[in-house]
Design a protein around this motif. Sequence first.
Motif, PDB file in Angstrom:
ATOM      1  N   ALA A  66      20.207  10.738 -29.576  1.00 31.34           N
ATOM      2  CA  ALA A  66      20.476  11.254 -28.220  1.00 31.34           C
ATOM      3  C   ALA A  66      20.916  10.128 -27.288  1.00 31.34           C
ATOM      4  O   ALA A  66      21.839  10.291 -26.477  1.00 31.34           O
ATOM      5  N   LEU A  67      20.315   8.950 -27.426  1.00 33.90           N
ATOM      6  CA  LEU A  67      20.720   7.819 -26.575  1.00 33.90           C
ATOM      7  C   LEU A  67      22.137   7.366 -26.911  1.00 33.90           C
ATOM      8  O   LEU A  67      22.895   6.954 -26.032  1.00 33.90           O
ATOM      9  N   ALA A  68      22.508   7.489 -28.190  1.00 32.70           N
ATOM     10  CA  ALA A  68      23.886   7.128 -28.576  1.00 32.70           C
ATOM     11  C   ALA A  68      24.877   8.134 -27.967  1.00 32.70           C
ATOM     12  O   ALA A  68      25.947   7.762 -27.482  1.00 32.70           O
ATOM     13  N   ARG A  69      24.451   9.401 -27.932  1.00 29.82           N
ATOM     14  CA  ARG A  69      25.306  10.440 -27.319  1.00 29.82           C
ATOM     15  C   ARG A  69      25.485  10.128 -25.836  1.00 29.82           C
ATOM     16  O   ARG A  69      26.585  10.164 -25.295  1.00 29.82           O
ATOM     17  N   LEU A  70      24.370   9.760 -25.172  1.00 29.63           N
ATOM     18  CA  LEU A  70      24.423   9.431 -23.746  1.00 29.63           C
ATOM     19  C   LEU A  70      25.386   8.270 -23.520  1.00 29.63           C
ATOM     20  O   LEU A  70      26.212   8.294 -22.601  1.00 29.63           O
ATOM     21  N   GLU A  71      25.331   7.277 -24.406  1.00 27.81           N
ATOM     22  CA  GLU A  71      26.220   6.104 -24.253  1.00 27.81           C
ATOM     23  C   GLU A  71      27.686   6.546 -24.313  1.00 27.81           C
ATOM     24  O   GLU A  71      28.533   6.062 -23.563  1.00 27.81           O
ATOM     25  N   ARG A  72      27.969   7.505 -25.196  1.00 19.80           N
ATOM     26  CA  ARG A  72      29.359   7.967 -25.346  1.00 19.80           C
ATOM     27  C   ARG A  72      29.796   8.833 -24.173  1.00 19.80           C
ATOM     28  O   ARG A  72      30.939   8.764 -23.718  1.00 19.80           O
ATOM     29  N   GLU A  73      28.874   9.644 -23.653  1.00 23.80           N
ATOM     30  CA  GLU A  73      29.271  10.666 -22.674  1.00 23.80           C
ATOM     31  C   GLU A  73      29.060  10.279 -21.211  1.00 23.80           C
ATOM     32  O   GLU A  73      29.731  10.788 -20.325  1.00 23.80           O
ATOM     33  N   PHE A  74      28.133   9.357 -20.950  1.00 27.65           N
ATOM     34  CA  PHE A  74      27.818   9.036 -19.545  1.00 27.65           C
ATOM     35  C   PHE A  74      28.947   8.193 -18.955  1.00 27.65           C
ATOM     36  O   PHE A  74      29.303   7.144 -19.514  1.00 27.65           O
ATOM     37  N   ALA A  75      29.460   8.627 -17.818  1.00 28.26           N
ATOM     38  CA  ALA A  75      30.647   7.962 -17.265  1.00 28.26           C
ATOM     39  C   ALA A  75      30.301   6.672 -16.526  1.00 28.26           C
ATOM     40  O   ALA A  75      31.141   5.797 -16.338  1.00 28.26           O
ATOM     41  N   GLY A  76      29.017   6.533 -16.122  1.00 22.19           N
ATOM     42  CA  GLY A  76      28.659   5.351 -15.322  1.00 22.19           C
ATOM     43  C   GLY A  76      28.265   4.169 -16.185  1.00 22.19           C
ATOM     44  O   GLY A  76      28.615   4.072 -17.362  1.00 22.19           O
ATOM     45  N   GLU A  77      27.503   3.262 -15.552  1.00 25.49           N
ATOM     46  CA  GLU A  77      27.001   2.060 -16.252  1.00 25.49           C
ATOM     47  C   GLU A  77      25.728   2.430 -17.019  1.00 25.49           C
ATOM     48  O   GLU A  77      24.847   3.090 -16.449  1.00 25.49           O
ATOM     49  N   LEU A  78      25.629   2.013 -18.289  1.00 24.71           N
ATOM     50  CA  LEU A  78      24.410   2.262 -19.060  1.00 24.71           C
ATOM     51  C   LEU A  78      24.015   0.984 -19.789  1.00 24.71           C
ATOM     52  O   LEU A  78      24.831   0.384 -20.492  1.00 24.71           O
ATOM     53  N   LEU A  79      22.784   0.514 -19.571  1.00 21.46           N
ATOM     54  CA  LEU A  79      22.290  -0.649 -20.317  1.00 21.46           C
ATOM     55  C   LEU A  79      21.057  -0.199 -21.096  1.00 21.46           C
ATOM     56  O   LEU A  79      20.077   0.258 -20.499  1.00 21.46           O
ATOM     57  N   LEU A  80      21.158  -0.290 -22.430  1.00 21.84           N
ATOM     58  CA  LEU A  80      20.029   0.037 -23.298  1.00 21.84           C
ATOM     59  C   LEU A  80      19.349  -1.261 -23.707  1.00 21.84           C
ATOM     60  O   LEU A  80      19.924  -2.076 -24.438  1.00 21.84           O
ATOM     61  N   ILE A  81      18.139  -1.460 -23.199  1.00 23.42           N
ATOM     62  CA  ILE A  81      17.352  -2.652 -23.547  1.00 23.42           C
ATOM     63  C   ILE A  81      16.259  -2.193 -24.495  1.00 23.42           C
ATOM     64  O   ILE A  81      15.568  -1.207 -24.205  1.00 23.42           O
ATOM     65  N   THR A  82      16.108  -2.875 -25.634  1.00 19.66           N
ATOM     66  CA  THR A  82      14.999  -2.509 -26.501  1.00 19.66           C
ATOM     67  C   THR A  82      14.090  -3.706 -26.748  1.00 19.66           C
ATOM     68  O   THR A  82      14.566  -4.837 -26.848  1.00 19.66           O
ATOM     69  N   GLN A  83      12.783  -3.418 -26.806  1.00 21.79           N
ATOM     70  CA  GLN A  83      11.798  -4.428 -27.192  1.00 21.79           C
ATOM     71  C   GLN A  83      11.703  -4.464 -28.721  1.00 21.79           C
ATOM     72  O   GLN A  83      11.063  -5.358 -29.270  1.00 21.79           O
ATOM     73  N   ASN A  84      12.320  -3.477 -29.376  1.00 21.99           N
ATOM     74  CA  ASN A  84      12.186  -3.335 -30.819  1.00 21.99           C
ATOM     75  C   ASN A  84      13.093  -4.311 -31.550  1.00 21.99           C
ATOM     76  O   ASN A  84      14.191  -4.635 -31.076  1.00 21.99           O
ATOM     77  N   VAL A  85      12.630  -4.730 -32.696  1.00 25.72           N
ATOM     78  CA  VAL A  85      13.435  -5.664 -33.509  1.00 25.72           C
ATOM     79  C   VAL A  85      14.070  -4.932 -34.697  1.00 25.72           C
ATOM     80  O   VAL A  85      14.738  -5.538 -35.525  1.00 25.72           O
ATOM     81  N   ASP A  86      13.891  -3.594 -34.745  1.00 27.09           N
ATOM     82  CA  ASP A  86      14.522  -2.825 -35.819  1.00 27.09           C
ATOM     83  C   ASP A  86      15.976  -2.520 -35.432  1.00 27.09           C
ATOM     84  O   ASP A  86      16.401  -2.800 -34.313  1.00 27.09           O
ATOM     85  N   ASP A  87      16.729  -1.909 -36.393  1.00 25.52           N
ATOM     86  CA  ASP A  87      18.167  -1.664 -36.133  1.00 25.52           C
ATOM     87  C   ASP A  87      18.446  -0.174 -35.983  1.00 25.52           C
ATOM     88  O   ASP A  87      19.573   0.293 -36.191  1.00 25.52           O
ATOM     89  N   LEU A  88      17.428   0.596 -35.612  1.00 25.93           N
ATOM     90  CA  LEU A  88      17.610   2.056 -35.568  1.00 25.93           C
ATOM     91  C   LEU A  88      18.486   2.532 -34.413  1.00 25.93           C
ATOM     92  O   LEU A  88      19.178   3.537 -34.531  1.00 25.93           O
ATOM     93  N   HIS A  89      18.500   1.828 -33.284  1.00 27.04           N
ATOM     94  CA  HIS A  89      19.441   2.225 -32.225  1.00 27.04           C
ATOM     95  C   HIS A  89      20.879   2.121 -32.731  1.00 27.04           C
ATOM     96  O   HIS A  89      21.684   3.034 -32.541  1.00 27.04           O
ATOM     97  N   GLU A  90      21.181   1.012 -33.391  1.00 29.06           N
ATOM     98  CA  GLU A  90      22.555   0.817 -33.908  1.00 29.06           C
ATOM     99  C   GLU A  90      22.857   1.851 -34.983  1.00 29.06           C
ATOM    100  O   GLU A  90      23.904   2.487 -34.981  1.00 29.06           O
TER     101      GLU A  90
END
Length: 228
Positions: free
Chosen positions: A74-98
């Motif tokens: 869902a966050l990846a969808r938001l990154e594609r669809e949101f027209a404004g500025e989006l910064l995704l910061i993660t404390q996680n060291v896994d690669d699941l967001h990517e």
Amino acid sequence: MAATRSIVILTGAGISAESGIDTFRSAGGLWEQHRVEDVATPEGFARNPNLVLNFYDMRRAALAVVEPNPAHEALARLEREFAGELLLITQNVDDLHERGGSARVLHMHGELKSALCQSCETRSPWHGTMIERPPCPVCRAPTLRPDVVWFGEMPYQMGRIYQALETCDLFVSIGTSGAVYPAAGFVQEARAAGARTLELNLEPSEGSRMFHETRLGPASALVPAWVA
Ligand code: BV8
């Protein structure tokens, strides 16, 4: 989110919990199996490097058997669809967001799949194990360490993070206990700059009272509902 121009999102271990990755502080979590001082501090690494390298090698190996969940997607969808500025910061060291489709992820605490050379300070993509103390692929010295931020070390890209917190109009925290600084203080920074603040978490975090709104439940349900 029509009137929203700039969003900062902070994620923690809770967003990966339903993918099967242990969180730190829940029952049976990572910090129950290991003392923080032994596996997540420079002193612990100096005292017993093999214990630390094995801890991170195991966590890196675990990435091969887990998948992103609907919250990451869902966050990846938001990154594609949101027209404004989006910064995704993660404390996680896994690669699941990517792997869930996010193209721009700021890993403020580093990444399991990156190695840092203590001699030449080069970072290199890392997929193997470090227990055999392999040579740095650049300077060939046997001084690789996990490229993660331990307690007492400065998290990455703090300047960029604070700049984004000062200018965002929405700050969303997902799946974090609010136990570790400086990440736990981001909600105050955003609020002081006039942003609306939303927490999506399984249970109230240590910072819940700082948020304008808290929604409780599993991230795989809350995040797609919020992004929709
Ligand atoms: C620094 C990387 C300064 C490695 C990690 C006293 C006061 C204030 C600060 C301090 C203090 N004493 C010491 C400090 C500083 C210290 C700190 O904050 N200590 C705490 C314990 C008090 N911080 C630091 O040292 C930081 N550096 O301050 O540097 C400096 C200045 C100048 C020069 C040099 C240095 C560095 C901290 C980074 C440590 N590294 N990880 C690794 O991963 O192994 S910390 C680790 O824990 C994570 O990365 C994460 O950041 C942190 C918190 O974990 P969470 O992600 O929140 O996970 P947790 O298990 O705690 O919670 C999970 C949540 O998810 C829960 O709320 C749960 O309800 C929820 N959940 C579960 N399932 C679900 C769910 N939610 C939704 N859906 C679900 N299904």
